[in-house]
Design a protein around this motif. Sequence first.
Motif, PDB file in Angstrom:
ATOM      1  N   HIS A   1      90.754  20.846  24.068  1.00 32.36           N
ATOM      2  CA  HIS A   1      91.393  21.277  25.305  1.00 32.36           C
ATOM      3  C   HIS A   1      92.482  22.327  25.078  1.00 32.36           C
ATOM      4  O   HIS A   1      93.215  22.667  26.004  1.00 32.36           O
ATOM      5  CB  HIS A   1      91.981  20.062  26.032  1.00 32.36           C
ATOM      6  N   GLY A   2      92.563  22.835  23.838  1.00 33.86           N
ATOM      7  CA  GLY A   2      93.483  23.933  23.568  1.00 33.86           C
ATOM      8  C   GLY A   2      94.942  23.551  23.612  1.00 33.86           C
ATOM      9  O   GLY A   2      95.806  24.400  23.850  1.00 33.86           O
ATOM     10  N   GLU A   3      95.250  22.281  23.373  1.00 36.48           N
ATOM     11  CA  GLU A   3      96.642  21.833  23.475  1.00 36.48           C
ATOM     12  C   GLU A   3      97.409  21.995  22.171  1.00 36.48           C
ATOM     13  O   GLU A   3      98.631  21.884  22.154  1.00 36.48           O
ATOM     14  CB  GLU A   3      96.690  20.362  23.911  1.00 36.48           C
ATOM     15  N   ILE A   4      96.707  22.239  21.072  1.00 36.21           N
ATOM     16  CA  ILE A   4      97.391  22.384  19.793  1.00 36.21           C
ATOM     17  C   ILE A   4      96.860  23.597  19.055  1.00 36.21           C
ATOM     18  O   ILE A   4      95.794  24.126  19.371  1.00 36.21           O
ATOM     19  CB  ILE A   4      97.205  21.135  18.902  1.00 36.21           C
ATOM     20  N   ARG A   5      97.599  24.032  18.078  1.00 33.26           N
ATOM     21  CA  ARG A   5      97.224  25.215  17.319  1.00 33.26           C
ATOM     22  C   ARG A   5      96.279  24.854  16.184  1.00 33.26           C
ATOM     23  O   ARG A   5      96.437  23.844  15.521  1.00 33.26           O
ATOM     24  CB  ARG A   5      98.472  25.875  16.739  1.00 33.26           C
ATOM     25  N   THR A   6      95.314  25.722  15.968  1.00 35.02           N
ATOM     26  CA  THR A   6      94.444  25.609  14.794  1.00 35.02           C
ATOM     27  C   THR A   6      94.166  27.012  14.278  1.00 35.02           C
ATOM     28  O   THR A   6      93.074  27.319  13.848  1.00 35.02           O
ATOM     29  CB  THR A   6      93.117  24.924  15.148  1.00 35.02           C
ATOM     30  N   ASP A   7      95.180  27.888  14.334  1.00 30.82           N
ATOM     31  CA  ASP A   7      94.938  29.304  14.074  1.00 30.82           C
ATOM     32  C   ASP A   7      95.331  29.762  12.675  1.00 30.82           C
ATOM     33  O   ASP A   7      95.005  30.882  12.297  1.00 30.82           O
ATOM     34  CB  ASP A   7      95.679  30.163  15.103  1.00 30.82           C
TER      35      ASP A   7
ATOM     36  N   HIS B   1      99.363  33.516  17.522  1.00 34.45           N
ATOM     37  CA  HIS B   1      98.136  32.863  17.958  1.00 34.45           C
ATOM     38  C   HIS B   1      96.997  33.862  17.949  1.00 34.45           C
ATOM     39  O   HIS B   1      97.126  34.974  18.449  1.00 34.45           O
ATOM     40  CB  HIS B   1      98.308  32.289  19.366  1.00 34.45           C
ATOM     41  N   ILE B   2      95.888  33.511  17.354  1.00 34.42           N
ATOM     42  CA  ILE B   2      94.719  34.381  17.289  1.00 34.42           C
ATOM     43  C   ILE B   2      93.644  33.802  18.178  1.00 34.42           C
ATOM     44  O   ILE B   2      93.187  32.678  17.970  1.00 34.42           O
ATOM     45  CB  ILE B   2      94.195  34.513  15.848  1.00 34.42           C
ATOM     46  N   GLU B   3      93.249  34.532  19.191  1.00 30.56           N
ATOM     47  CA  GLU B   3      92.224  34.058  20.102  1.00 30.56           C
ATOM     48  C   GLU B   3      90.875  34.017  19.392  1.00 30.56           C
ATOM     49  O   GLU B   3      90.546  34.877  18.586  1.00 30.56           O
ATOM     50  CB  GLU B   3      92.129  34.978  21.332  1.00 30.56           C
TER      51      GLU B   3
ATOM     52  N   ASN C   1      85.191  34.955  13.096  1.00 28.15           N
ATOM     53  CA  ASN C   1      86.482  35.558  12.736  1.00 28.15           C
ATOM     54  C   ASN C   1      86.893  35.083  11.345  1.00 28.15           C
ATOM     55  O   ASN C   1      86.417  34.064  10.842  1.00 28.15           O
ATOM     56  CB  ASN C   1      87.553  35.149  13.743  1.00 28.15           C
ATOM     57  N   ILE C   2      87.827  35.795  10.750  1.00 26.42           N
ATOM     58  CA  ILE C   2      88.280  35.409   9.411  1.00 26.42           C
ATOM     59  C   ILE C   2      89.017  34.069   9.451  1.00 26.42           C
ATOM     60  O   ILE C   2      89.013  33.309   8.476  1.00 26.42           O
ATOM     61  CB  ILE C   2      89.165  36.510   8.788  1.00 26.42           C
ATOM     62  N   THR C   3      89.624  33.731  10.610  1.00 28.61           N
ATOM     63  CA  THR C   3      90.288  32.427  10.718  1.00 28.61           C
ATOM     64  C   THR C   3      89.281  31.288  10.829  1.00 28.61           C
ATOM     65  O   THR C   3      89.626  30.136  10.576  1.00 28.61           O
ATOM     66  CB  THR C   3      91.207  32.394  11.948  1.00 28.61           C
TER      67      THR C   3
ATOM     68  N   PHE D   1      91.621  37.449   3.067  1.00 37.23           N
ATOM     69  CA  PHE D   1      91.343  36.027   3.281  1.00 37.23           C
ATOM     70  C   PHE D   1      92.133  35.164   2.300  1.00 37.23           C
ATOM     71  O   PHE D   1      92.710  34.140   2.675  1.00 37.23           O
ATOM     72  CB  PHE D   1      89.842  35.784   3.139  1.00 37.23           C
ATOM     73  N   ARG D   2      92.179  35.570   1.051  1.00 40.75           N
ATOM     74  CA  ARG D   2      92.893  34.789   0.038  1.00 40.75           C
ATOM     75  C   ARG D   2      94.390  34.766   0.316  1.00 40.75           C
ATOM     76  O   ARG D   2      95.058  33.739   0.112  1.00 40.75           O
ATOM     77  CB  ARG D   2      92.600  35.346  -1.344  1.00 40.75           C
ATOM     78  N   GLU D   3      94.929  35.882   0.769  1.00 38.04           N
ATOM     79  CA  GLU D   3      96.352  35.917   1.112  1.00 38.04           C
ATOM     80  C   GLU D   3      96.649  34.994   2.293  1.00 38.04           C
ATOM     81  O   GLU D   3      97.640  34.255   2.283  1.00 38.04           O
ATOM     82  CB  GLU D   3      96.764  37.359   1.448  1.00 38.04           C
TER      83      GLU D   3
END
Length: 440
Positions: A53-59, A64-66, A285-287, A349-351
């Motif tokens: 539900h988009g209530e927390i970050r997982t970026d 914040h990356i959409e 995406n890279i994330t 990506f490694r950074e």
Amino acid sequence: MVAKEQSTWRYFTVSSRFRKVLLLLFMVTLLVAFLYVPRPVQYHINYIRRIVHGEIRTDYTQPHIEIQSHDAETTTRKKNFMFIKTHKCGTSSLVNVFYLLGVRRKLNFVIQRGDRSHNIQLEMANGSRPLLAPRPGTVYNMQCQHGTFRPNIEHTIMPKETSLYSTIVRSPVSQFKSAFSFFGAEGKVKKKLGSQATIDELIANYLNSHPPPDDNHVTTSLIINSIANDLGWTSFSNRPELEGSTLQEKIDAFIQHLDNEMDFVMITDRMDESLVLLKEYLGWNITDIMYLNRMVSSKPKVTMSDETKAKILQYQVIDRQIFDHFNASFERHIDKIGREKVASQVKQFREMREKFENKCFNKSKTVRGPYNSITWQITDYGRNVNLACTFLQTRDVMLTHVITQLQLSQDYEVPMEGGFKMEEIITKIKHDYDNNEELV
């Protein structure tokens, strides 16, 4: 006689009262068990619901990356993903990456009903272990559990026209050593030879208990040629058209068969490059490919002799040739995407991964994990700010059970109240989790 009857009646009266007390205690225990949801499991279910539900970050980064949606793109990219999880190839960390991506995008997973839902048995899909249906009006988007590759069934569930077929292979010596230790063979041989036996002696003793490969027999198991075993060697090598063929002829035909089926084969020894290439093929995406090393062996590394390595390669005759073939084809995939582009993205990506890892973990403190592993202690940031840290460190077996419940609900809502079956599953997951038991 009367006294005896009275004594007997008194015995039954006391026993009846005792049984009533036991029954009352049992009912209270059931009530408590029903109402109590173990915190670790409820915690994971709750944060999965909050992710959805988009209530927390997982970026993984400060801004914040959409998440981009590729559904509306006019592209030739395949949108769905069929992944065969091979044993001891770093796939536990990978599956958590795929699960997190799937939860964030509300994808449909190919999952079977039953206690072993993390282990796909497609040959039973029309019988005792039916697949969980995708949400109405949608299709399956992803498969990433353990299971033997059965292309004739896979094609009907995840058509190749819209699905990227992939798996992962690993250097046959390091893969054997990991499986030899993980599946208990090393410990069993050590009990027989004594604790002072060297790794060379342990492996030699184990391999000598199996016949060497020839045209009449080759060992495939969870330890020897396990990648071939996962990718369907047994059924393929028994095809009528291969009757009378030499072992090498069968291996050549099998590798050609895999080459035709698999769009892209990842390499454990080149994990970051593999994920960058996978991202490019699927338009992620890279994330989306961020991972954490969930299990790191706490055993000190030991060096094997060249003679032992050669003996392992002799027995790993199928896996060795599978690895050599797809390790070579990996270079062609890099050329296809562009070497400079891949190198630049791998560096980026490694950074990013290092920064994310430093936020997730307190690297000055370690804790013991399952399967003789150690890991860094998770930080408050990882517990409460960006729960992707916790998600990526949770056992994939546990996440499979939870995601099964999400998919059963059809709308990614977990029915936490009034579902006794849910309570039973949670209790079992909690038991397995606490006892570090993984069904393979």
